[in-house]
Design a protein around this motif. Structure first.
Motif, PDB file in Angstrom:
ATOM      1  N   TYR A   1      -1.337  -3.493  -7.975  1.00  0.00           N
ATOM      2  CA  TYR A   1      -1.776  -3.817  -6.622  1.00  0.00           C
ATOM      3  C   TYR A   1      -3.287  -3.697  -6.486  1.00  0.00           C
ATOM      4  CZ  TYR A   1       3.093  -3.831  -5.202  1.00  0.00           C
ATOM      5  OH  TYR A   1       4.413  -4.121  -5.084  1.00  0.00           O
ATOM      6  N   ALA A   2      -3.874  -2.740  -7.215  1.00  0.00           N
ATOM      7  CA  ALA A   2      -5.322  -2.569  -7.141  1.00  0.00           C
ATOM      8  C   ALA A   2      -6.019  -3.819  -7.663  1.00  0.00           C
ATOM      9  CB  ALA A   2      -5.755  -1.349  -7.936  1.00  0.00           C
ATOM     10  N   VAL A   3      -5.434  -4.437  -8.680  1.00  0.00           N
ATOM     11  CA  VAL A   3      -6.021  -5.652  -9.245  1.00  0.00           C
ATOM     12  C   VAL A   3      -5.863  -6.822  -8.281  1.00  0.00           C
ATOM     13  CG1 VAL A   3      -5.783  -7.361 -11.084  1.00  0.00           C
ATOM     14  CG2 VAL A   3      -5.722  -4.925 -11.630  1.00  0.00           C
ATOM     15  N   GLU A   4      -4.679  -6.867  -7.635  1.00  0.00           N
ATOM     16  CA  GLU A   4      -4.381  -8.018  -6.782  1.00  0.00           C
ATOM     17  C   GLU A   4      -5.246  -8.081  -5.527  1.00  0.00           C
ATOM     18  OE1 GLU A   4      -0.252  -8.213  -5.902  1.00  0.00           O
ATOM     19  OE2 GLU A   4       0.254  -8.817  -7.933  1.00  0.00           O
ATOM     20  N   THR A   5      -5.588  -6.904  -4.973  1.00  0.00           N
ATOM     21  CA  THR A   5      -6.300  -6.943  -3.685  1.00  0.00           C
ATOM     22  C   THR A   5      -7.798  -6.798  -3.850  1.00  0.00           C
ATOM     23  OG1 THR A   5      -5.760  -4.613  -3.461  1.00  0.00           O
ATOM     24  CG2 THR A   5      -4.421  -6.160  -2.221  1.00  0.00           C
TER      25      THR A   5
ATOM     26  N   ARG B   1       0.833  -1.209   0.000  1.00  0.00           N
ATOM     27  CA  ARG B   1       0.000   0.000   0.000  1.00  0.00           C
ATOM     28  C   ARG B   1       0.858   1.246   0.000  1.00  0.00           C
ATOM     29  NH1 ARG B   1      -5.101  -1.823   3.587  1.00  0.00           N
ATOM     30  NH2 ARG B   1      -4.671  -4.021   3.418  1.00  0.00           N
ATOM     31  N   ALA B   2       2.041   1.155   0.576  1.00  0.00           N
ATOM     32  CA  ALA B   2       2.841   2.362   0.779  1.00  0.00           C
ATOM     33  C   ALA B   2       3.744   2.686  -0.415  1.00  0.00           C
ATOM     34  CB  ALA B   2       3.676   2.219   2.046  1.00  0.00           C
ATOM     35  N   ILE B   3       4.054   1.694  -1.241  1.00  0.00           N
ATOM     36  CA  ILE B   3       5.039   1.950  -2.297  1.00  0.00           C
ATOM     37  C   ILE B   3       4.600   3.017  -3.305  1.00  0.00           C
ATOM     38  CG2 ILE B   3       6.058   0.862  -4.355  1.00  0.00           C
ATOM     39  CD1 ILE B   3       7.174  -1.257  -2.621  1.00  0.00           C
ATOM     40  N   PRO B   4       3.379   2.964  -3.841  1.00  0.00           N
ATOM     41  CA  PRO B   4       3.029   4.028  -4.803  1.00  0.00           C
ATOM     42  C   PRO B   4       3.106   5.448  -4.224  1.00  0.00           C
ATOM     43  CG  PRO B   4       1.533   2.173  -5.012  1.00  0.00           C
ATOM     44  CD  PRO B   4       2.362   1.918  -3.785  1.00  0.00           C
ATOM     45  N   PRO B   5       2.507   5.718  -3.054  1.00  0.00           N
ATOM     46  CA  PRO B   5       2.659   7.086  -2.533  1.00  0.00           C
ATOM     47  C   PRO B   5       4.115   7.434  -2.204  1.00  0.00           C
ATOM     48  CG  PRO B   5       1.507   5.701  -0.940  1.00  0.00           C
ATOM     49  CD  PRO B   5       1.596   4.932  -2.220  1.00  0.00           C
TER      50      PRO B   5
ATOM     51  N   ARG C   1       2.345   4.493 -11.482  1.00  0.00           N
ATOM     52  CA  ARG C   1       0.958   4.203 -11.828  1.00  0.00           C
ATOM     53  C   ARG C   1       0.779   2.731 -12.189  1.00  0.00           C
ATOM     54  NH1 ARG C   1      -0.836   7.719 -16.259  1.00  0.00           N
ATOM     55  NH2 ARG C   1       1.297   8.510 -16.228  1.00  0.00           N
ATOM     56  N   ALA C   2       1.799   2.155 -12.842  1.00  0.00           N
ATOM     57  CA  ALA C   2       1.710   0.738 -13.197  1.00  0.00           C
ATOM     58  C   ALA C   2       1.625  -0.110 -11.928  1.00  0.00           C
ATOM     59  CB  ALA C   2       2.911   0.332 -14.040  1.00  0.00           C
ATOM     60  N   ILE C   3       2.459   0.225 -10.937  1.00  0.00           N
ATOM     61  CA  ILE C   3       2.457  -0.530  -9.681  1.00  0.00           C
ATOM     62  C   ILE C   3       1.115  -0.372  -8.976  1.00  0.00           C
ATOM     63  CG2 ILE C   3       3.454  -0.598  -7.359  1.00  0.00           C
ATOM     64  CD1 ILE C   3       6.136   0.031  -8.590  1.00  0.00           C
ATOM     65  N   GLU C   4       0.623   0.853  -8.978  1.00  0.00           N
ATOM     66  CA  GLU C   4      -0.657   1.136  -8.342  1.00  0.00           C
ATOM     67  C   GLU C   4      -1.760   0.264  -8.942  1.00  0.00           C
ATOM     68  OE1 GLU C   4      -1.530   5.550  -6.592  1.00  0.00           O
ATOM     69  OE2 GLU C   4      -1.200   5.299  -8.716  1.00  0.00           O
ATOM     70  N   ARG C   5      -1.769   0.220 -10.275  1.00  0.00           N
ATOM     71  CA  ARG C   5      -2.783  -0.579 -10.969  1.00  0.00           C
ATOM     72  C   ARG C   5      -2.632  -2.054 -10.620  1.00  0.00           C
ATOM     73  NH1 ARG C   5      -2.551   2.787 -15.466  1.00  0.00           N
ATOM     74  NH2 ARG C   5      -0.781   1.646 -16.304  1.00  0.00           N
TER      75      ARG C   5
END
Ligand SMILES: Nc1ncnc2c1ncn2[C@@H]1O[C@H](COP(=O)(O)OP(=O)(O)OP(=O)(O)O)[C@@H](O)[C@H]1O
Ligand SMILES: [Mg+2]
Lengths: 280, 242
Positions: A276-280, A202-206, A270-274
């Motif tokens: 992780y959003a898919v994974e959780t 959760r913390a990596i993108p910000p 943004r790629a990482i954010e996407r």
């Protein structure tokens, strides 16, 4: 009119692109196009005054010097991010300590540095941190301006990392703490093995966003005479006779330089954010 | 000596007194069910047994160790008492096998190889052989709950607490979890279950306690309590749930 001030208009167009997080690939190409067009225009102007080298030739001549400065921007951003991350994680956890004595100062430090202009923090650090500090061994450590600037930049980022960490920890459901506790994990072990690992995603993108902001803030150090990319560009223009027509090509070059470095980071974020959003 | 001795336990959350003098004993190998209306303090009661909630008054002893003691050795208590929750609470960033292995390896510092062997056997025992490397997010509720049971068992507890472990499950998966618990009980594990599954309570319990508003209203062997309840409150509750 069109030929007199072609750069000014372009520069405005560029700066309106900059704050937007929504810059996409084609916009990047557009930026490059504008830059090249500006250089061509600058070249044309240079031809008009044959006794001095053209603006573009001057820029090319000084490019290695500016790039050398840019290395310092990178070094400052890496170091500041390292400091900010280590201290920010500690501060974020302290904000959640059971002890008021630890929690209160952590909260104050976090909010103080999160809510102050970076430039003001920079000046305060410059004024308060001594040029020289005595190490326990009796040797003296010189804190040159770029080190002070690095410390200054790390403070607001540290405060924001602290909030990222605190937010990530409290977002983990209570049940995780309870099941860990019932399995005999201590509070520290629970943090180390169960809570923090879940926070990382959760913390990596910000965290990466703050790195990008930090890297973009490093030119502020030029105000204090630190020889990073912008400071060097200014020194170069000075050395080349302080001709007004140098301003736009030099600053456009700086813009492109930072853009070329920051933009891939923001795409990656943004790629990482996407992902992780898919994974959780 | 009973394995778990609960004596005159009082527990409040602020001004709200949730347990108002609860006493009961659980012997080695016994299966005890606690039933009662929502909010009667069932969860609070069993959470007090492993020290997740502290108590203000009274005594809880597990194998003679006093839980209501400021110098309580929590590690020792939690090695003895396992608990499974309604919401499974598996660690989502770890596979089923890692979930089961984690506490023995990280907390008890047991050799990894030994623990892994035991963990694989436990996963097979809860009928999840083949799911060792699957993350909780890819398991059904019933499967997750059985991993949670295996995870608790990996600490080799002497008594297991179950707090409405089937309440959040789909009807199809309830059965497999109940079966796991039944097998555990049949092997002689001491179990304290909070449950709304009256049929199940009747089948596995040696003794049933009916609680309401922080007290034990009535208790007895299941066939007695379920068919010849004396107290009017018990009768009303049973007529509503059965
Ligand atoms: N941490 C807490 N803080 C304050 N009040 C609480 C807390 N935990 C439980 N309570 C209150 O204590 C009372 C008993 O709760 P408990 O969860 O033990 O009931 P229960 O019998 O398990 O109910 P259910 O069948 O709904 O699970 C309730 O009124 C609840 O609101
Ligand atoms: Mg409950």
């Amino acid at each position: 009119m069109k030929t007199v001030r072609p750069f000014r208009i372009d520069a405005e167009a560029l700066s309106s692109f900059l704050p937007s997080r929504a810059i996409r690939g084609w916009q990047g190409l557009l930026l490059l196009g504008i830059f090249l067009a500006s250089l061509a225009a600058a070249q044309a102007q240079g031809v008009a005054a044959p006794q001095t080298p053209s603006a573009i030739a001057t820029l090319i001549e000084w490019m290695p010097f500016i790039l050398k400065g840019f290395v310092l921007n990178l070094v400052m951003s890496f170091l500041a991010m390292g400091i900010a991350t280590v201290l920010g994680i500690a501060l974020g956890m302290l904000q959640l300590s059971h002890s008021r004595l630890l929690r209160a100062p952590a909260w104050i430090i976090t909010h103080l540095f999160r809510n102050s202009p970076w430039l003001v923090i920079l000046f305060v650090v410059m004024l308060l941190v001594p040029f020289e500090v005595e190490l326990p061994g009796g040797r003296n450590l010189i804190l040159s301006d770029w080190i002070k600037a690095t410390i200054a930049f790390s403070l607001p980022v540290m405060a924001n990392v602290s909030e990222i960490v605190r937010g990530a920890i409290v977002s983990i459901p209570r049940g995780q703490w309870e099941s860990a506790e019932s399995l005999a994990f201590t509070r520290g072990q629970t943090l180390r093995w169960i809570i923090l690992p879940q926070c990382v995603k959760r913390a990596i993108p910000p965290w990466m966003n703050w790195y990008a902001l930090l890297a973009m803030a490093t030119p502020m150090a030029s105000i204090l005479g630190v020889r990073e990319a912008v400071g060097n560009a200014q020194a170069a223009m000075e050395a080349a006779g302080a001709r007004p027509e140098l301003l736009v090509p030099f600053y456009l070059f700086l813009l492109l330089l930072f853009f070329a470095y920051i933009y891939p980071i923001s795409i990656w974020t943004r790629a990482i954010e996407r992902k992780y959003a898919v994974e959780t | 000596m009973p394995l778990v001795e609960v004596h005159d336990v009082h527990k409040s959350f602020g001004d709200l007194e949730v347990l108002k003098g609860v006493s009961f004993d659980v012997r080695q190998g016994e299966v005890v069910c606690i039933i009662g209306p929502s909010g009667s303090g069932k969860s609070t009661l069993i959470r007090c047994i492993n020290g997740l909630n502290n108590i203000q008054q009274g005594s809880i002893k597990v194998e003679g160790q006093e839980v209501n003691d400021p110098n309580l050795n929590l590690l020792e208590l939690r090695k003895k008492v396992g608990i499974v929750f309604q919401q499974y609470n598996l660690f989502p960033h770890k596979t089923a096998l890692e979930n089961v292995m984690m506490a023995p390896v990280k907390v008890l510092k047991e050799p990894k190889k030994e623990v892994e062997e035991r963990a694989r056997a436990l996963i097979a025992k809860v009928r999840l052989g083949g799911k060792e490397d699957v993350y909780p997010g890819h398991l059904s509720g019933g499967q997750q709950q059985r991993v949670a049971i295996a995870r608790s068992l990996a600490m080799r507890p002497d008594v297991m607490l179950f707090d409405e472990v089937t309440a959040a499950l789909d009807p199809e998966t309830v059965k497999e979890v109940l079966l796991t618990i039944k097998e555990l009980a049949a092997e002689g594990m001491t179990c304290i279950l909070v449950t709304h599954e009256m049929g199940f309570a009747r089948e596995v319990a040696d003794h049933v306690y009916f609680t309401d508003r922080g007290v034990i209203v009535e208790h007895g062997p299941p066939e007695e309590l379920f068919t010849r309840a004396k107290d009017e409150r018990t009768q009303r509750f049973l007529s509503q749930v059965v």
